[in-house]
Design an enzyme around this catalytic site. Structure first.
Site, mmCIF file in Angstrom:
data_model
loop_
_atom_site.group_PDB
_atom_site.id
_atom_site.type_symbol
_atom_site.label_atom_id
_atom_site.label_comp_id
_atom_site.label_asym_id
_atom_site.label_seq_id
_atom_site.Cartn_x
_atom_site.Cartn_y
_atom_site.Cartn_z
ATOM 1 N N CYS A 517 -2.233 10.725 -1.068
ATOM 2 C CA CYS A 517 -1.292 9.643 -0.807
ATOM 3 C C CYS A 517 -0.018 9.828 -1.632
ATOM 4 O O CYS A 517 -0.021 10.474 -2.685
ATOM 5 C CB CYS A 517 -1.941 8.299 -1.141
ATOM 6 N N ASP A 519 1.301 7.532 -3.277
ATOM 7 C CA ASP A 519 1.229 6.555 -4.361
ATOM 8 C C ASP A 519 1.562 7.218 -5.695
ATOM 9 O O ASP A 519 1.012 8.261 -6.045
ATOM 10 C CB ASP A 519 -0.183 5.949 -4.410
ATOM 11 N N ARG A 521 0.754 6.519 -8.590
ATOM 12 C CA ARG A 521 -0.322 6.559 -9.575
ATOM 13 C C ARG A 521 -1.268 7.732 -9.377
ATOM 14 O O ARG A 521 -2.127 7.979 -10.220
ATOM 15 C CB ARG A 521 -1.124 5.250 -9.519
ATOM 16 N N HIS A 576 -7.674 6.899 -2.329
ATOM 17 C CA HIS A 576 -7.733 6.273 -3.652
ATOM 18 C C HIS A 576 -7.916 4.767 -3.519
ATOM 19 O O HIS A 576 -7.708 4.176 -2.449
ATOM 20 C CB HIS A 576 -6.464 6.580 -4.446
ATOM 21 N N CYS A 579 -5.136 1.038 -2.403
ATOM 22 C CA CYS A 579 -4.155 1.733 -1.573
ATOM 23 C C CYS A 579 -3.281 0.713 -0.832
ATOM 24 O O CYS A 579 -3.793 -0.142 -0.096
ATOM 25 C CB CYS A 579 -4.855 2.646 -0.577
#
Length: 708
Positions: A517, A519, A521, A576, A579
């Site tokens: 992803c 993302d 993080r 993850h 999400c």
């Protein structure tokens, strides 16, 4: 997917008076009924004038409700600030405390405008929950004295030491009122069909009615005859500038943290728009500035009232605003009715509220992540030393534990057949350099040495220490070879510049394609403990692999290039927790016609798969995954299936040249789980990941300590 009835509406629905009348008006009445006894109880527990608690409830509802960034959050006096306010009243007096509240509100506005208020959410959860637990225990023990018909002492230690004498004293009707209130608050939610009526309201009304008939001598609420004329306006605190600044900062930070945490928690109760935390901080600051100016208590977002607001069907911020107006009207028109309430009944409500700040779920989670010590130290520090001292003690301990973990790289040196092997694992930073140097110096001069680096992070000091020793050892007739994790390829030098120069000359030869992803993080190299040149990476929102022919040219090109040109040995799809793509797909609130909506259409097969599945339980923790996390796990399995729609992938897999692997990374626990392409999908790390341990650098996924 249809949204539940308590979800906030679209922008067009917000303008509808029909929505306000049908949803927000009834919800505001429910919140009003629970806010009145809670506000009175918190004011009494803090030692503030009772009218100050009601002023804060009115201002919190109207001002924070109108200006805040969390539409369904309800603000007012909160139990989390009880200890702080009580200390300020003892130190400065009530009028000066009101001025401190006003100044703290202005500071909150500054924090919101500068957009640094969200840094409060960066505090260790162990410290935050420990702070609330310490406050909760302090409130509970304090209010137990009032329930027993006595008077609360000034500190937790004093309350505990005075408790035995209080238990054997004559209690009169107060103990009956207090214990009955506690019993109703605890048992009412367990009764089917009636739990929609707030338990504190039922308890206070029932005990007040009983006391009016059978308890003539019980102590009751005492409000001024003319509430507006009895307000105590703020005055400048008398004290040193440092004392005043510390008081203002304490109120501002504690109120901000509690409000922001409450806003985040409220977001999880509905599927509407997420809170604007900067705007919420500005709204809370404005409410505190006005409340302090009017002689009211500090204001924060309150999860008890907010969750009641959501459960009662509120749709817009009109509910919070109306609840404040109802309180104002009730106090001005029917304040005498409040004077029938026994103080022991309010104490009983606060006793239960305080105990509920100590949540077993938080304790279990922190214990699983080895952070229970920070929680306990913070809670004990807040209770025994004070709020600021306890939080500071918890922060120091949390920071010390982080530094300790950073210094815990494992360095071993073993000899076999005349060759010394030095293995370095973990995060090697300057704190661990002394241990590293001692180990390296234990190797005899002139020996043949192989250094294996399997590190999450190698800082400049550690890199220099290795390089200095390497040069010195070679100068004394020895030889040194340095290898990076999972690779048979020798590094000529430790610094990253040498590695990149070698990759520039030799070209990339990654063994794996890692699809994950976008993302921020998610850090693939951290999850896999890999470095430059180890893996080919594709990142997009939702770690999606649209089936071949879906016109997702970028993803198609990356897959075909990785398989046909680079000849990767495996393709890893990594989803993850928490999400945003999964949450957006479930909420179905993405703007119509946007690029994001078009992209998330590729998630629809995963949504259908997740809806048809039973609940998924993390095998390592035994915790049931949330709907969004369940979707993100199922999504990994669907993307593995989609990969096989590519002829090059299918052919390479059929000939045994390629392996497809699913991972799911729990961000909060920093742990990886393997995902099968068949139900039940989620398995422990190592059971399925063991098959990639022999395939080059990806072995780091299975051997990384954070993945176990």
């Amino acid at each position: 997917m249809p949204t539940p009835s308590h979800s906030p509406p679209t922008s067009s629905e917000r303008l509808s008076w029909k929505t306000v009348l049908h949803h927000d008006l009834p919800a505001s009445l429910v919140v009003f009924l629970i806010a009145v006894p809670l506000s009175l109880g918190i004011a009494a527990a803090s030692g503030a004038p009772l009218i100050a608690g009601l002023v804060a409830a009115v201002v919190g509802g109207v001002i924070a409700g109108a200006l805040g960034g969390s539409p369904l959050q309800v603000s007012g006096p909160a139990a989390g600030l009880t200890v702080v306010v009580a200390g300020l009243i003892t130190q400065f007096g009530w009028a000066a405390t009101a001025a401190i509240t006003c100044a703290a509100g202005l500071l909150q506005i500054v924090l919101g405008v500068t957009r640094i208020g969200r840094l409060a959410l960066s505090l260790s959860p162990a410290v935050v929950h420990g702070m609330l637990a310490g406050i909760g225990v302090t409130i509970a023990v304090q209010q137990l004295h009032v329930v027993l018909g006595g008077k609360a002492q000034s500190s937790l230690i004093s309350n505990v030491t005075a408790l035995p004498a209080q238990l054997i004293a004559h209690h009169g009707h107060s103990v009956v009122a207090g214990i009955l209130t506690v019993a109703i608050v605890l048992t009412w939610p367990r009764i089917p069909k009636v739990k929609v009526i707030p338990a504190p309201l039922v308890a206070v009304v029932a005990v007040t009615a009983l006391a009016a008939v059978t308890m003539p001598d019980v102590t009751r609420v005492d409000l001024p005859d003319n509430p507006l004329q009895s307000l105590i306006l703020p005055v400048m605190p008398k004290g040193t500038p440092l004392e005043i600044a510390t008081a203002v900062l304490t109120v501002a930070l504690v109120a901000s943290v509690e409000s922001l945490l409450s806003a985040v928690a409220v977001d999880k109760l509905h599927r509407g728009r997420r809170s604007n935390l900067d705007r919420e901080l500005i709204g809370q600051g404005a409410a505190n500035a006005v409340s302090g100016a009017l002689g009211g208590m500090p204001v924060t977002g309150v999860i008890v009232r907010s969750s009641t607001n959501v459960a009662a069907g509120a749709r817009t911020r009109a509910s919070a605003i109306l609840h404040g107006l109802w309180i104002a009207a009730f106090v001005l028109a029917a304040g005498s009715m409040l004077e029938l309430i026994p103080m022991a009944a309010l104490a009983g409500v606060l006793l239960v509220t305080g105990l509920r700040l100590v949540q077993l779920a938080h304790i279990r989670t922190l214990r699983r992540h080895d952070e229970l010590l920070v929680y306990v130290v913070t809670a004990v520090g807040v209770g025994v030393l004070g709020l600021a001292e306890g939080v500071l003690l918890g922060l120091v301990l949390a920071l010390a534990r982080v530094l300790y973990r950073l210094a815990q790289a494992t360095v071993t040196a073993t000899e076999a057949d005349g060759v010394w092997t030095v293995r370095i694992r973990g995060a090697l930073v300057f704190l661990g350099v002394s241990s590293l140097v001692r180990t390296l110096r234990s190797i005899p001069p002139g020996a043949t040495v192989r250094i294996d680096l399997t590190v999450d992070h190698l800082d400049h000091a550690a890199s220099e220490a290795i390089e200095d020793w390497r040069r010195g050892h070679i100068a004394r007739g020895g030889s040194v070879e340095v290898y990076r994790a999972g690779s048979a390829e020798q590094l000529d030098d430790v610094p990253i510049r040498a590695l990149l120069a070698k990759l520039a000359a030799d070209g990339q030869k990654p063994a794996h394609l890692f699809i994950t992803c976008a993302d921020s993080r998610i850090v693939p190299t951290m999850i896999t403990t890999s470095g430059p040149g180890d893996q080919f990476c594709v990142r997009n929102i939702g770690n999606l692999v649209p089936p071949k022919g879906s016109n997702s040219n970028s993803v198609d090109a990356a897959i075909e290039y990785a398989v046909d040109v680079l000849g990767v040995k495996s393709i890893v799809v990594c989803g993850h927790s928490s999400c945003g793509a999964a949450a957006a797909a479930l909420a179905a609130d993405v703007p119509e016609g946007s690029g994001l909506q078009n992209w998330l259409r590729h998630l629809e097969p995963s949504v259908r798969r997740a809806v048809a599945l039973p609940d998924i339980v993390d095998p390592a923790t035994g915790v049931q995954l949330s709907p969004a996390d369940k979707l993100s796990v199922a999504n990994v399995a669907v993307q593995l299936e989609n990969l096989r729609s590519f002829p090059c992938v299918r052919a390479a897999e059929d000939h045994g040249r390629l392996e497809l692997i699913g991972l799911w990374f729990d961000i909060g626990a920093a742990t990886a789980r393997s995902v099968l392409d068949r139900a039940p999908f989620l398995v422990r790390a190592g059971e399925e990941l063991s098959k990639i341990r022999s395939s080059g650098t990806a072995s780091a996924i299975a051997t990384n300590p954070s993945s176990q």
